[in-house]
Every structure is written in C-alpha cells, then in structure tokens.
Design an enzyme around this catalytic site. Structure first.
Site, mmCIF file in Angstrom:
data_model
loop_
_atom_site.group_PDB
_atom_site.id
_atom_site.type_symbol
_atom_site.label_atom_id
_atom_site.label_comp_id
_atom_site.label_asym_id
_atom_site.label_seq_id
_atom_site.Cartn_x
_atom_site.Cartn_y
_atom_site.Cartn_z
ATOM 1 N N GLU A 80 37.893 59.338 56.879
ATOM 2 C CA GLU A 80 36.451 59.573 56.703
ATOM 3 C C GLU A 80 35.869 58.557 55.731
ATOM 4 O O GLU A 80 36.238 58.549 54.556
ATOM 5 C CB GLU A 80 36.189 60.984 56.167
ATOM 6 C CG GLU A 80 36.707 62.087 57.062
ATOM 7 C CD GLU A 80 36.634 63.462 56.427
ATOM 8 O OE1 GLU A 80 36.248 63.583 55.242
ATOM 9 O OE2 GLU A 80 36.970 64.436 57.121
ATOM 10 N N HIS B 160 37.973 69.501 48.016
ATOM 11 C CA HIS B 160 36.610 69.958 47.728
ATOM 12 C C HIS B 160 36.655 71.292 46.976
ATOM 13 O O HIS B 160 35.831 71.534 46.097
ATOM 14 C CB HIS B 160 35.808 70.142 49.022
ATOM 15 C CG HIS B 160 35.330 68.864 49.627
ATOM 16 N ND1 HIS B 160 34.242 68.182 49.144
ATOM 17 C CD2 HIS B 160 35.785 68.163 50.692
ATOM 18 C CE1 HIS B 160 34.035 67.098 49.885
ATOM 19 N NE2 HIS B 160 34.955 67.063 50.829
ATOM 20 N N ASP C 165 31.506 64.026 49.253
ATOM 21 C CA ASP C 165 31.129 63.306 50.471
ATOM 22 C C ASP C 165 29.759 62.703 50.210
ATOM 23 O O ASP C 165 28.843 63.405 49.751
ATOM 24 C CB ASP C 165 31.045 64.264 51.667
ATOM 25 C CG ASP C 165 32.388 64.878 52.036
ATOM 26 O OD1 ASP C 165 33.426 64.285 51.706
ATOM 27 O OD2 ASP C 165 32.393 65.952 52.660
ATOM 28 N N HIS D 134 34.207 60.284 52.453
ATOM 29 C CA HIS D 134 34.955 61.177 51.555
ATOM 30 C C HIS D 134 35.672 60.390 50.464
ATOM 31 O O HIS D 134 36.441 59.476 50.740
ATOM 32 C CB HIS D 134 35.991 61.979 52.358
ATOM 33 C CG HIS D 134 36.829 62.877 51.516
ATOM 34 N ND1 HIS D 134 36.571 64.229 51.408
ATOM 35 C CD2 HIS D 134 37.903 62.630 50.730
ATOM 36 C CE1 HIS D 134 37.477 64.762 50.590
ATOM 37 N NE2 HIS D 134 38.292 63.812 50.173
#
Length: 186
Positions: free
Chosen positions: A161, A97, A104, A164
């Site tokens: 996740e 990120h 996300d 993500h």
C-alpha cells in the site's frame, strides 16, 4: 486499556487535513465504521507525523490523513469485508493501526488537491503496491516524494500500500482498545 498512549492529531497545529475515510460509507466495507471521527495516534507516531508535516510543507505540500488509530472492532469489520492478509491484517494478529503507530495518508497541493498516486486509497490491487513499476513517471515521483518525507520523519512503508506508513518495530507497541470509541451503528 492504554488509551492514555493515544493523542488526538490537531489538524490546525500540525497543518494537516484530516479526512477519515472509515467515518463515511465510501470505503472498502461500504458502510461507516467510525462513529467517533477523532484522528488519534500513539504519542510516538504523532511526534513523527509532526515532522512529516513540516517536511511536506517545505516542499509546498500538505498531508491528508485518511486513517490513523483503528479500534480492534474496526479492524474486524475491515477483515470481514476483505479477508486478504496482503491488504488487511488479520485482527487476531493485531493491526498496527490498532497499536496507534500506523497512519494512512497522501500528499495534497496548495489548492487542496491530492497528488496523483496512480490509484485511490484502499484500491486493493497490485497497482497500489509501493514500488509498482508500470505507472507514469509523475506518479512514481509523487510516491517517492511521500516515501522520502515519511522515511525522513521516522516511519517505514509496507510493500502492498503506497498510503500506509508505520513506526519501525510496530509489534513492540501494545494493542490499544479505547473503550470510548464505539462502532458506527453496528
């Protein structure tokens, strides 16, 4: 500073919804992390996001962006809240990120309601893992639909996740510390 690598995601132009979770207090740290609510991505990731948005719209859906570029200070705050490398990347390694190449997100329907993905965003349990098997078929379809859209647009998932996605070879992108983005009252 490499802030010129970042572009602001234009929600109107991309026909996406932006709801940066870390700009509010309802997140894993329990406090607002972003004072600056701009949704930024590396130019390469923004181009792929444009494609993902087109593909979602072809399916009658839209994307809701929950997080994008994350300044290094924010990564440190998240690590302090949850120092678990399965879910939060150690800030000394540099988050993808913080390179501007991770996003996300989830899918929303024509009424603006999120599709059921089985867990919420930042639900740091095994049920949030991309291919967790013990979920209803409808949830599996929704996750696979998001996966197909994002893979087709040039992103790749991570195992832990469902929300993500990042550009392949994210490590080759430099860390970006945009000095214009400051912590929210920290």
């Amino acid at each position: 500073m490499n802030s010129s690598l970042l572009v602001e995601v234009d929600a109107h132009a991309l026909q996406v919804e932006i709801d940066l979770i870390y700009a509010g207090a309802d997140n894993l740290a329990g406090t607002p992390i972003y004072q600056d609510p701009r949704c930024l991505l590396h130019r390469d990731a923004e181009r792929c996001l444009r494609m993902a948005s087109r593909l979602a719209r072809q399916a009658g859906l839209s994307l809701r962006i929950l997080d994008a570029y994350r300044p290094p200070y924010a990564q440190l705050l998240l690590w302090q809240a949850l120092p678990n490398p399965e879910y939060v990347r150690d800030p000394t390694l540099g988050s993808h990120h913080s390179r501007g190449v991770a996003v996300d997100l989830t899918l929303i329907d024509a009424d603006g309601q999120p599709l059921d993905m089985g867990t919420g965003f930042d639900d740091m349990r095994e049920q949030s893992h991309q291919f967790f098997a013990d979920l209803p078929a409808a949830v599996q379809r929704n996750r696979l639909l998001l996966l197909g859209i994002m893979l087709s647009a040039g992103f790749q998932p991570i195992a832990s996740e469902w929300w993500h996605y990042e550009l392949p070879d994210a490590e080759r992108y430099p860390l970006i510390d945009d000095g214009s983005i400051r912590p929210a009252n920290h």
